[in-house]
Design a protein around this motif. Sequence first.
Motif, PDB file in Angstrom:
ATOM      1  N   GLU A  83     -17.270  21.638  20.010  1.00 15.59           N
ATOM      2  CA  GLU A  83     -18.217  22.047  21.132  1.00 15.59           C
ATOM      3  C   GLU A  83     -17.908  20.940  22.422  1.00 15.59           C
ATOM      4  N   SER A  84     -17.892  19.613  22.114  1.00 10.84           N
ATOM      5  CA  SER A  84     -17.636  18.672  22.911  1.00 10.84           C
ATOM      6  C   SER A  84     -16.637  17.589  22.536  1.00 10.84           C
ATOM      7  N   GLU A  85     -16.128  16.736  23.444  1.00 10.06           N
ATOM      8  CA  GLU A  85     -15.261  15.624  23.048  1.00 10.06           C
ATOM      9  C   GLU A  85     -16.112  14.479  22.689  1.00 10.06           C
ATOM     10  N   ARG A  86     -16.210  13.980  21.446  1.00 10.46           N
ATOM     11  CA  ARG A  86     -16.833  13.055  21.022  1.00 10.46           C
ATOM     12  C   ARG A  86     -16.045  12.024  20.265  1.00 10.46           C
ATOM     13  N   TYR A  87     -16.349  10.844  20.361  1.00  6.45           N
ATOM     14  CA  TYR A  87     -15.751   9.819  19.573  1.00  6.45           C
ATOM     15  C   TYR A  87     -16.406   8.921  19.018  1.00  6.45           C
ATOM     16  N   ALA A  88     -16.001   7.912  18.071  1.00  5.42           N
ATOM     17  CA  ALA A  88     -16.803   7.034  17.340  1.00  5.42           C
ATOM     18  C   ALA A  88     -16.275   5.658  17.371  1.00  5.42           C
ATOM     19  N   GLN A  89     -17.039   4.602  17.520  1.00  4.75           N
ATOM     20  CA  GLN A  89     -16.711   3.345  17.733  1.00  4.75           C
ATOM     21  C   GLN A  89     -17.265   2.778  16.297  1.00  4.75           C
ATOM     22  N   ILE A  90     -16.458   2.493  15.385  1.00  4.08           N
ATOM     23  CA  ILE A  90     -17.170   2.057  14.091  1.00  4.08           C
ATOM     24  C   ILE A  90     -16.168   0.601  13.449  1.00  4.08           C
ATOM     25  N   GLY A  91     -17.235  -0.302  13.100  1.00  8.34           N
ATOM     26  CA  GLY A  91     -16.573  -1.559  12.700  1.00  8.34           C
ATOM     27  C   GLY A  91     -17.293  -1.700  11.199  1.00  8.34           C
ATOM     28  N   MET A  92     -16.163  -2.185  10.261  1.00  8.43           N
ATOM     29  CA  MET A  92     -16.589  -2.022   8.913  1.00  8.43           C
ATOM     30  C   MET A  92     -15.908  -3.440   8.308  1.00  8.43           C
ATOM     31  N   THR A  93     -16.288  -3.865   7.333  1.00 14.08           N
ATOM     32  CA  THR A  93     -16.131  -4.958   6.475  1.00 14.08           C
ATOM     33  C   THR A  93     -16.037  -4.419   4.939  1.00 14.08           C
ATOM     34  N   LEU A  94     -15.014  -4.681   4.169  1.00 11.84           N
ATOM     35  CA  LEU A  94     -14.881  -4.343   2.855  1.00 11.84           C
ATOM     36  C   LEU A  94     -14.984  -5.616   1.924  1.00 11.84           C
ATOM     37  N   GLU A  95     -15.835  -5.366   1.054  1.00 11.20           N
ATOM     38  CA  GLU A  95     -16.344  -6.118   0.021  1.00 11.20           C
ATOM     39  C   GLU A  95     -15.422  -6.149  -1.137  1.00 11.20           C
ATOM     40  N   VAL A  96     -14.527  -7.423  -1.524  1.00 15.64           N
ATOM     41  CA  VAL A  96     -13.697  -7.112  -2.580  1.00 15.64           C
ATOM     42  C   VAL A  96     -14.254  -8.256  -3.730  1.00 15.64           C
ATOM     43  N   ASP A  97     -13.987  -7.929  -4.826  1.00 15.23           N
ATOM     44  CA  ASP A  97     -14.482  -8.928  -5.975  1.00 15.23           C
ATOM     45  C   ASP A  97     -13.342  -9.727  -6.429  1.00 15.23           C
ATOM     46  N   ASP A  98     -12.364  -9.644  -5.853  1.00 15.79           N
ATOM     47  CA  ASP A  98     -11.189 -10.545  -6.315  1.00 15.79           C
ATOM     48  C   ASP A  98     -10.451 -11.257  -5.148  1.00 15.79           C
ATOM     49  N   PRO A  99     -10.499 -12.536  -5.091  1.00 21.03           N
ATOM     50  CA  PRO A  99      -9.944 -12.980  -3.712  1.00 21.03           C
ATOM     51  C   PRO A  99      -8.424 -12.782  -3.726  1.00 21.03           C
ATOM     52  N   LYS A 100      -7.886 -12.828  -4.809  1.00 20.38           N
ATOM     53  CA  LYS A 100      -6.502 -12.454  -4.690  1.00 20.38           C
ATOM     54  C   LYS A 100      -5.894 -11.397  -4.184  1.00 20.38           C
ATOM     55  N   PHE A 101      -6.798 -10.260  -4.645  1.00 15.13           N
ATOM     56  CA  PHE A 101      -6.511  -8.976  -4.368  1.00 15.13           C
ATOM     57  C   PHE A 101      -6.870  -8.903  -2.725  1.00 15.13           C
ATOM     58  N   ALA A 102      -8.041  -9.470  -2.183  1.00 10.92           N
ATOM     59  CA  ALA A 102      -8.102  -9.516  -0.930  1.00 10.92           C
ATOM     60  C   ALA A 102      -6.958  -9.889   0.042  1.00 10.92           C
ATOM     61  N   GLU A 103      -6.262 -11.103  -0.696  1.00  7.84           N
ATOM     62  CA  GLU A 103      -5.256 -11.675  -0.046  1.00  7.84           C
ATOM     63  C   GLU A 103      -4.004 -10.747   0.143  1.00  7.84           C
ATOM     64  N   GLN A 104      -3.903  -9.922  -0.780  1.00  2.00           N
ATOM     65  CA  GLN A 104      -2.743  -8.897  -0.968  1.00  2.00           C
ATOM     66  C   GLN A 104      -3.145  -7.755  -0.123  1.00  2.00           C
ATOM     67  N   MET A 105      -4.028  -7.415   0.191  1.00  4.61           N
ATOM     68  CA  MET A 105      -4.624  -6.481   0.945  1.00  4.61           C
ATOM     69  C   MET A 105      -4.008  -6.604   2.657  1.00  4.61           C
ATOM     70  N   LYS A 106      -3.908  -7.825   2.808  1.00  3.56           N
ATOM     71  CA  LYS A 106      -3.377  -7.972   4.310  1.00  3.56           C
ATOM     72  C   LYS A 106      -1.894  -7.695   4.530  1.00  3.56           C
ATOM     73  N   GLY A 107      -1.333  -7.640   3.411  1.00  3.73           N
ATOM     74  CA  GLY A 107       0.118  -7.055   3.649  1.00  3.73           C
ATOM     75  C   GLY A 107       0.219  -5.595   3.797  1.00  3.73           C
ATOM     76  N   TYR A 108      -1.005  -5.045   3.376  1.00  3.65           N
ATOM     77  CA  TYR A 108      -0.772  -3.269   3.456  1.00  3.65           C
ATOM     78  C   TYR A 108      -2.091  -2.936   4.535  1.00  3.65           C
ATOM     79  N   MET A 109      -2.248  -3.810   5.452  1.00  3.49           N
ATOM     80  CA  MET A 109      -3.618  -3.577   6.426  1.00  3.49           C
ATOM     81  C   MET A 109      -2.896  -2.322   7.295  1.00  3.49           C
ATOM     82  N   PRO A 110      -1.762  -2.388   7.839  1.00  2.00           N
ATOM     83  CA  PRO A 110      -1.532  -1.154   8.738  1.00  2.00           C
ATOM     84  C   PRO A 110      -1.513   0.132   7.892  1.00  2.00           C
ATOM     85  N   ALA A 111      -1.086   0.357   6.643  1.00  2.00           N
ATOM     86  CA  ALA A 111      -1.394   1.700   5.971  1.00  2.00           C
ATOM     87  C   ALA A 111      -2.788   1.700   5.509  1.00  2.00           C
ATOM     88  N   ILE A 112      -3.566   0.748   5.376  1.00  2.21           N
ATOM     89  CA  ILE A 112      -5.031   0.947   5.036  1.00  2.21           C
ATOM     90  C   ILE A 112      -5.590   1.295   6.132  1.00  2.21           C
TER      91      ILE A 112
END
Length: 204
Positions: A100-129
């Motif tokens: 019906e109309s042009e709408r947009y969203a501005q959303i900020g989010m933070t992921l909670e991860v249970d493994d610090p090593k996995f969280a570090e690995q996610m940074k290398g995949y951030m563009p795809a994520i």
Amino acid sequence: MSAAAAPAAGDAPAKKGSKKMLIIILAAVLLLGGGGAAFFMMKKNAAAAEGEEGEEAGADAGHAKAAAHAPAPKAVKHDPGHPPTYVALDPFVVNLADRESERYAQIGMTLEVDDPKFAEQMKGYMPAIRNGILMILAHKTSTELLSREGKETLAEEVMREAVRPMGIEIDPPEAEADTGKKKRKRAPVYNPVTQVHFSSFIIQ
């Protein structure tokens, strides 16, 4: 002469009798002494035994009293060993799928991860994520995102999409088919991303 001899003869039996009496008395004393000693030893042993039993009973009573007053063991809560790790994502700005109309969203989010090593690995995949999350947002309408249920559904979809570039495929909850038969489900896959926290949520 005969008269003098008579008393002497009478003294002899008297001396023999006194000696015999003395022997009997000594024997009685010895018997009494031995019996008294035996009685004394028996009494002493009995007292010692009662003392040991009393100490054991006292120890048992002490243990029972201590157990009665000891504090109940506290329930131990499960500790994963480290606090959760948070991966903050740059805010997303995307056009929504409203017709019906042009709408947009501005959303900020933070992921909670249970493994610090996995969280570090996610940074290398951030563009795809980020690309996967943007594709999810682009198919949402403002009506869907404004409701609480819509936000919860979005969080579940983001949790699945955030790990997909890393080779972790999380199937969405499967609904029953129209025939009423349930589809065959695969074994559940563990997702290291446990929560999605929204830091800002603006719909315009």
